[in-house]
Design a protein around this motif. Structure first.
Motif, PDB file in Angstrom:
ATOM      1  N   ALA A 191       0.798  -1.252   0.008  1.00 26.89           N
ATOM      2  CA  ALA A 191      -0.011   0.053  -0.045  1.00 26.89           C
ATOM      3  C   ALA A 191       0.930   1.253  -0.084  1.00 26.89           C
ATOM      4  CB  ALA A 191      -0.860   0.016   1.233  1.00 26.89           C
ATOM      5  N   VAL A 192       2.045   1.049   0.755  1.00 26.82           N
ATOM      6  CA  VAL A 192       2.991   2.537   0.979  1.00 26.82           C
ATOM      7  C   VAL A 192       3.580   2.544  -0.330  1.00 26.82           C
ATOM      8  CG1 VAL A 192       5.095   3.367   1.932  1.00 26.82           C
ATOM      9  CG2 VAL A 192       3.231   2.298   3.281  1.00 26.82           C
ATOM     10  N   GLY A 193       3.964   1.377  -1.031  1.00 24.34           N
ATOM     11  CA  GLY A 193       4.563   1.614  -2.408  1.00 24.34           C
ATOM     12  C   GLY A 193       3.713   2.149  -3.491  1.00 24.34           C
ATOM     13  N   LEU A 194       2.133   1.457  -3.322  1.00 23.20           N
ATOM     14  CA  LEU A 194       1.322   1.934  -4.397  1.00 23.20           C
ATOM     15  C   LEU A 194       1.097   3.715  -4.231  1.00 23.20           C
ATOM     16  CD1 LEU A 194      -0.567   1.674  -6.675  1.00 23.20           C
ATOM     17  CD2 LEU A 194      -2.220   0.775  -4.871  1.00 23.20           C
ATOM     18  N   ALA A 195       0.981   4.084  -3.025  1.00 25.02           N
ATOM     19  CA  ALA A 195       0.742   5.335  -2.820  1.00 25.02           C
ATOM     20  C   ALA A 195       1.785   6.375  -3.346  1.00 25.02           C
ATOM     21  CB  ALA A 195       0.738   5.637  -1.202  1.00 25.02           C
ATOM     22  N   GLU A 196       3.159   6.001  -3.011  1.00 26.36           N
ATOM     23  CA  GLU A 196       4.335   6.630  -3.300  1.00 26.36           C
ATOM     24  C   GLU A 196       4.189   6.892  -5.075  1.00 26.36           C
ATOM     25  OE1 GLU A 196       8.078   8.362  -4.199  1.00 26.36           O
ATOM     26  OE2 GLU A 196       6.757   8.082  -2.403  1.00 26.36           O
ATOM     27  N   LEU A 197       3.824   5.727  -5.641  1.00 23.22           N
ATOM     28  CA  LEU A 197       3.671   5.810  -7.231  1.00 23.22           C
ATOM     29  C   LEU A 197       2.390   6.789  -7.545  1.00 23.22           C
ATOM     30  CD1 LEU A 197       4.585   2.374  -8.306  1.00 23.22           C
ATOM     31  CD2 LEU A 197       6.036   4.507  -8.373  1.00 23.22           C
ATOM     32  N   LEU A 198       1.447   6.661  -6.826  1.00 20.13           N
ATOM     33  CA  LEU A 198       0.147   7.520  -7.352  1.00 20.13           C
ATOM     34  C   LEU A 198       0.416   9.008  -7.177  1.00 20.13           C
ATOM     35  CD1 LEU A 198      -2.610   5.079  -5.670  1.00 20.13           C
ATOM     36  CD2 LEU A 198      -2.266   5.647  -8.296  1.00 20.13           C
ATOM     37  N   VAL A 199       1.276   9.239  -5.981  1.00 22.54           N
ATOM     38  CA  VAL A 199       1.276  10.763  -5.866  1.00 22.54           C
ATOM     39  C   VAL A 199       1.998  11.211  -7.069  1.00 22.54           C
ATOM     40  CG1 VAL A 199       2.816  12.230  -4.535  1.00 22.54           C
ATOM     41  CG2 VAL A 199       1.480  10.650  -3.236  1.00 22.54           C
ATOM     42  N   ARG A 200       3.028  10.493  -7.713  1.00 26.22           N
ATOM     43  CA  ARG A 200       3.885  11.116  -8.723  1.00 26.22           C
ATOM     44  C   ARG A 200       2.944  11.263 -10.224  1.00 26.22           C
ATOM     45  NH1 ARG A 200       9.291  10.854  -8.124  1.00 26.22           N
ATOM     46  NH2 ARG A 200      10.139  10.151  -6.163  1.00 26.22           N
ATOM     47  N   LEU A 201       1.607  10.605 -10.038  1.00 27.97           N
ATOM     48  CA  LEU A 201       0.839  10.951 -11.147  1.00 27.97           C
ATOM     49  C   LEU A 201       0.016  12.337 -11.009  1.00 27.97           C
ATOM     50  CD1 LEU A 201      -0.334   7.340 -12.141  1.00 27.97           C
ATOM     51  CD2 LEU A 201       1.128   8.729 -13.236  1.00 27.97           C
ATOM     52  N   LEU A 202       0.054  12.914  -9.911  1.00 25.58           N
ATOM     53  CA  LEU A 202      -0.827  14.217  -9.534  1.00 25.58           C
ATOM     54  C   LEU A 202      -0.248  15.453 -10.531  1.00 25.58           C
ATOM     55  CD1 LEU A 202      -0.844  14.107  -5.607  1.00 25.58           C
ATOM     56  CD2 LEU A 202      -2.635  13.373  -7.143  1.00 25.58           C
ATOM     57  N   PRO A 203      -1.229  16.128 -11.114  1.00 25.13           N
ATOM     58  CA  PRO A 203      -0.626  17.095 -11.960  1.00 25.13           C
ATOM     59  C   PRO A 203       0.361  17.783 -11.622  1.00 25.13           C
ATOM     60  CG  PRO A 203      -3.132  16.962 -11.615  1.00 25.13           C
ATOM     61  CD  PRO A 203      -2.618  16.101 -10.665  1.00 25.13           C
ATOM     62  N   GLY A 204       0.410  18.394 -10.519  1.00 30.39           N
ATOM     63  CA  GLY A 204       1.874  19.082  -9.992  1.00 30.39           C
ATOM     64  C   GLY A 204       3.101  18.320  -9.744  1.00 30.39           C
ATOM     65  N   ARG A 205       2.866  16.998  -9.767  1.00 31.42           N
ATOM     66  CA  ARG A 205       4.083  16.270  -9.366  1.00 31.42           C
ATOM     67  C   ARG A 205       4.621  15.631 -10.816  1.00 31.42           C
ATOM     68  NH1 ARG A 205       4.766  14.282  -4.529  1.00 31.42           N
ATOM     69  NH2 ARG A 205       6.908  13.417  -5.326  1.00 31.42           N
ATOM     70  N   ARG A 206       3.809  15.441 -11.900  1.00 29.93           N
ATOM     71  CA  ARG A 206       4.442  14.782 -13.220  1.00 29.93           C
ATOM     72  C   ARG A 206       5.161  15.704 -13.980  1.00 29.93           C
ATOM     73  NH1 ARG A 206      -0.483  12.732 -16.790  1.00 29.93           N
ATOM     74  NH2 ARG A 206      -1.141  11.861 -14.716  1.00 29.93           N
ATOM     75  N   PRO A 207       6.148  15.424 -14.852  1.00 28.65           N
ATOM     76  CA  PRO A 207       6.928  16.282 -15.658  1.00 28.65           C
ATOM     77  C   PRO A 207       5.742  16.840 -16.885  1.00 28.65           C
ATOM     78  CG  PRO A 207       7.981  14.010 -15.413  1.00 28.65           C
ATOM     79  CD  PRO A 207       6.615  13.910 -14.719  1.00 28.65           C
ATOM     80  N   ALA A 208       6.250  17.770 -17.666  1.00 30.18           N
ATOM     81  CA  ALA A 208       5.476  18.431 -18.649  1.00 30.18           C
ATOM     82  C   ALA A 208       5.124  17.263 -19.569  1.00 30.18           C
ATOM     83  CB  ALA A 208       6.434  19.194 -19.321  1.00 30.18           C
ATOM     84  N   ARG A 209       4.004  17.467 -20.195  1.00 28.06           N
ATOM     85  CA  ARG A 209       3.271  16.786 -21.288  1.00 28.06           C
ATOM     86  C   ARG A 209       4.048  16.611 -22.658  1.00 28.06           C
ATOM     87  NH1 ARG A 209      -0.926  18.877 -22.778  1.00 28.06           N
ATOM     88  NH2 ARG A 209      -0.785  20.742 -21.238  1.00 28.06           N
ATOM     89  N   PRO A 210       4.006  15.567 -23.420  1.00 25.26           N
ATOM     90  CA  PRO A 210       4.933  15.644 -24.331  1.00 25.26           C
ATOM     91  C   PRO A 210       4.600  16.985 -25.201  1.00 25.26           C
ATOM     92  CG  PRO A 210       3.967  13.366 -24.297  1.00 25.26           C
ATOM     93  CD  PRO A 210       3.384  14.419 -23.161  1.00 25.26           C
ATOM     94  N   GLU A 211       3.502  17.458 -25.585  1.00 26.11           N
ATOM     95  CA  GLU A 211       3.387  18.585 -26.387  1.00 26.11           C
ATOM     96  C   GLU A 211       3.904  19.682 -25.890  1.00 26.11           C
ATOM     97  OE1 GLU A 211      -0.683  17.482 -24.376  1.00 26.11           O
ATOM     98  OE2 GLU A 211       0.835  16.513 -25.393  1.00 26.11           O
ATOM     99  N   GLU A 212       3.827  19.723 -24.441  1.00 19.48           N
ATOM    100  CA  GLU A 212       4.693  20.881 -23.812  1.00 19.48           C
ATOM    101  C   GLU A 212       6.099  20.911 -23.845  1.00 19.48           C
ATOM    102  OE1 GLU A 212       2.326  22.361 -19.759  1.00 19.48           O
ATOM    103  OE2 GLU A 212       2.772  20.091 -19.892  1.00 19.48           O
ATOM    104  N   VAL A 213       6.721  19.432 -23.895  1.00 16.55           N
ATOM    105  CA  VAL A 213       8.073  19.496 -24.071  1.00 16.55           C
ATOM    106  C   VAL A 213       8.494  19.726 -25.520  1.00 16.55           C
ATOM    107  CG1 VAL A 213       9.994  17.683 -24.207  1.00 16.55           C
ATOM    108  CG2 VAL A 213       8.280  17.593 -22.427  1.00 16.55           C
ATOM    109  N   LEU A 214       7.681  19.549 -26.471  1.00 15.83           N
ATOM    110  CA  LEU A 214       8.092  19.854 -27.817  1.00 15.83           C
ATOM    111  C   LEU A 214       7.937  21.258 -28.025  1.00 15.83           C
ATOM    112  CD1 LEU A 214       6.329  16.966 -29.741  1.00 15.83           C
ATOM    113  CD2 LEU A 214       8.822  17.202 -29.378  1.00 15.83           C
TER     114      LEU A 214
END
Length: 685
Positions: A191-214
């Protein structure tokens, strides 16, 4: 783990796993709790050894569909089956049903964690990856722990260990709370491992989207306004072909850029302050068409080269990664480039004779800038040992026995050299030796064994301990400068973040540290001891400076060594008579020719020891000019002139493209994006 145990493990560990499961089944059916627990413990131990020291074996087992997930689930369920079979009263069996539900919950968390890890990795896989470019706008962050993001097998084994251990303890003691506690711990870890990964999918935590990078990449190109670049694509062992041009590219006027296609290559490129972009997809690569990039230099041909050649606004020059008389140096693919840049007149003649479609007007002689620092002839060994560099090339793709001497002549040549007590041998085989023909790899190993045996018989003076200690410090400093200092868990997004801004002067610091390391390396060696040089350090050119004599094959090594004008010999394993051999391969025109049996080595050494008997010195000077261009003209300046002229041709071509585009009545005429002089490297505000 010792090599013997490694070999045993390739067969022994799979056998242990199979036997442990068979014993578990027997223990669950009988039921025999001790057998069940012992078999489970043996299986867990085998898993630990497998994933610590035998990962290739683990991968091979997984290809049979008996991967870690299957094995862990089967191991746990056999434990549960054994527990249920051990209880004779139905009401006692119901105690263990919640444990089974707990195990299923843990497995569900594991699969959810794996799916989330894939999503996280996808968000962190950017369409453009860079080095030495400020990428702070892309919201990059440190990678999640490797155990969560990239190692599901290790995660399942580690997180599932408390559950398995608890079940084993319950089986031995008949106390269900051990199993309950173990399963609870495994669920909590999942559960702790899953929570750690889910947090990284939050809009403020994930890197720029592909179109933003381009969009960011387009904006960076518009701001930096690159003028000349090096394009490179290749395999893991081919990075040296690009690295040899880094220093030359760094001295070119304008704003240089390095363009790569493979993600792994980003970290294979050596220390440089130049901006590097890796653009894996061809659709994204086409964005260079709208940049100010005028010239791309190509050190090697690859399947992906044709993709960038489609861009009409860029002029392309093939600079190669070395020249020789082999057919690969006049590849018909060369006619796809706007120009072919060669070192000297010999390469121009080579293309004319090959008649592969490269017109003489498209060939430009620029010299070999990398060789400007090679020391010239020092006049012989001056009473000390004769240092001989034997640097055979690899076997090539076509199976021609004349490609490499290591198979037919290597051992004979080395034996002749080792028989002379006044010789110090440096053996540096091509890094790809044996990659196509196993016979070449086996011969290479036999040559190395001959050298080791000769060193064991030879008493050499030990070096100064102070020099050895200084070398250790220099090695540590060089490793610090070149390693990047990344965590093991770092992914490409984290490395991109850490390499956003190059450390000022880092490339110069690496060059100075490398030069110091090489000086200390040679000084630290026992006097007269033979050396096998197979790593990236010391570099080939450093070996050139140490050698009084080179023995090699028909390869670019010979052409490069001629910059020193020191004596050299070429092994003839082609089967051609010597006269024909010299005629077919002009680069051996000033060489002593060795036959496969090694005959002629003694006479060759005598010539090196007595320069007055060297009748080929004049021929070497003449051949050097033919191969590498006039020694009086610095190759770096000729190379810069070539870049400047091709950039001007690119600007003129772009002007013609723009002027030929029809415009709507009343619409403003489009301007060429690269008009004007080559800009300075300072980005304009």
């Amino acid at each position: 783990m010792p090599p013997t145990l490694l070999r045993v493990g390739k067969l022994g560990l799979p056998a242990v796993l199979v036997l442990s499961f068979a014993a578990q089944v027997m223990g669950a059916l009988l039921p025999d709790i001790r057998l069940l627990v012992a078999a489970t413990a043996a299986g867990l131990a085998a898993e630990g050894v497998l994933h610590r020291w035998q990962r290739p074996v683990a991968s091979a087992i997984a290809r049979t569909r008996a991967d870690v997930t299957v094995r862990v689930v089967l191991r746990d369920l056999l434990l549960v089956a054994g527990l249920l079979g051990h209880q004779h009263q139905p009401e006692q069996r119901t105690v263990y049903l919640p444990l089974l539900l707990g195990l299923l919950t843990f497995y569900a968390l594991h699969f959810a964690c794996h799916a989330t890890a894939l999503l996280v990795r996808r968000t962190r896989t950017l369409p453009v990856v860079t080095r030495n470019i400020d990428a702070s706008a892309l919201r990059l962050s440190a990678a999640p722990p490797a155990l969560l993001a990239r190692r599901p097998s290790n995660r399942l084994l580690l997180f599932g260990l408390p559950a398995t251990a608890g079940l084993m303890a319950t089986a031995l003691t008949d106390r269900p709370w051990y199993a309950a506690a173990g399963v609870g711990l495994s669920i909590a870890a999942g559960a702790v491992g899953l929570a750690e990964l889910l947090v990284r999918l939050l809009p403020g935590r994930r890197p720029a989207r592909p179109e933003e990078v381009l969009e960011w990449f387009d904006a960076w190109l518009a701001e930096y306004r690159p003028t000349v670049g090096m394009y490179f694509s290749g395999g893991t062992s081919s990075a040296y072909q690009a690295n040899m041009w880094l220093d030359t590219l760094g001295k070119v006027e304008g704003r240089p850029l390095i363009v790569l296609r493979e993600r792994f290559m980003l970290q294979k490129i050596g220390a440089t302050d130049l901006p590097i972009v890796c653009v894996p997809k061809v659709a994204d690569l086409m964005r260079l068409e709208h940049s100010t990039l005028q010239v791309l230099l190509h050190p090697a041909n690859s399947g992906k080269t044709s993709q960038v050649l489609r861009i009409p606004t860029i002029k392309h020059a093939f600079v190669n990664h070395g020249e020789s008389d082999k057919l690969s140096s006049v590849n018909p693919y060369s006619k796809a480039y706007d120009e072919v840049w060669v070192a000297g007149a010999a390469a121009r003649e080579r293309y004319a004779l090959a008649d592969v479609g490269v017109e003489d007007k498209d060939i430009v002689e620029v010299g070999r800038p990398q060789l400007d620092g090679i020391r010239a002839d020092t006049g012989g060994p001056a009473g000390g040992p004769v240092t001989v560099l034997y640097a055979p090339t690899w076997e090539g793709w076509d199976g021609n026995p004349g490609n490499t001497s290591v198979v037919e002549a290597g051992e004979n040549i080395v034996r002749e050299l080792l028989a002379d007590p006044g010789v110090r041998l440096l053996y540096k085989p091509h890094p790809m030796t044996g990659s196509v023909d196993p016979c070449a790899g086996a011969a290479n190993l036999r040559v190395q064994e001959l050298i080791r045996a000769a060193n064991a018989r030879r008493e050499a003076a030990r070096p100064d301990p102070g020099v050895t200690a200084e070398l250790e410090r220099a090695t540590a400093e060089l490793e610090r400068l070149t390693s990047g200092g990344f965590r093991t868990a770092a992914d490409e997004a984290e490395r991109m973040l850490l390499q956003s801004t190059p450390e000022p002067g880092r490339a110069q610091a690496v060059a100075e540290a490398t030069a110091r390391w090489e000086d200390l390396y040679w000084a630290s060696l026992p006097a007269g001891e033979h050396q096998v040089v197979t790593g990236s350090r010391p570099a080939l050119y450093s070996c050139f400076d140490q050698a009084h004599l080179l023995i090699s094959d028909v390869s670019s090594v010979v052409s490069d060594y001629l910059a020193s004008e020191k004596p050299y010999a070429v092994a003839n394993t082609s089967g051609l008579p010597e006269e024909t051999f010299r005629e077919v391969f002009p680069t051996v025109g000033a060489a002593a020719i060795l036959t496969p049996d090694g005959a002629g080595v003694a006479e060759l050494l005598d010539m090196v020891r007595h320069p007055a008997r060297d009748g080929l010195a004049g021929a070497r000077a003449t051949l050097r000019t033919r191969l590498l261009g006039p020694a009086s003209e610095a190759s770096a300046l000729r190379f810069q002139d070539g870049v400047r002229a091709l950039a001007e041709a690119a600007r003129a071509h772009r002007e013609r493209i723009v002027s030929a585009i029809p415009t709507q009545p009343g619409a403003p005429r489009r301007e060429a994006s690269a008009r004007g002089a080559v800009p300075s490297r300072t980005v304009e505000g």
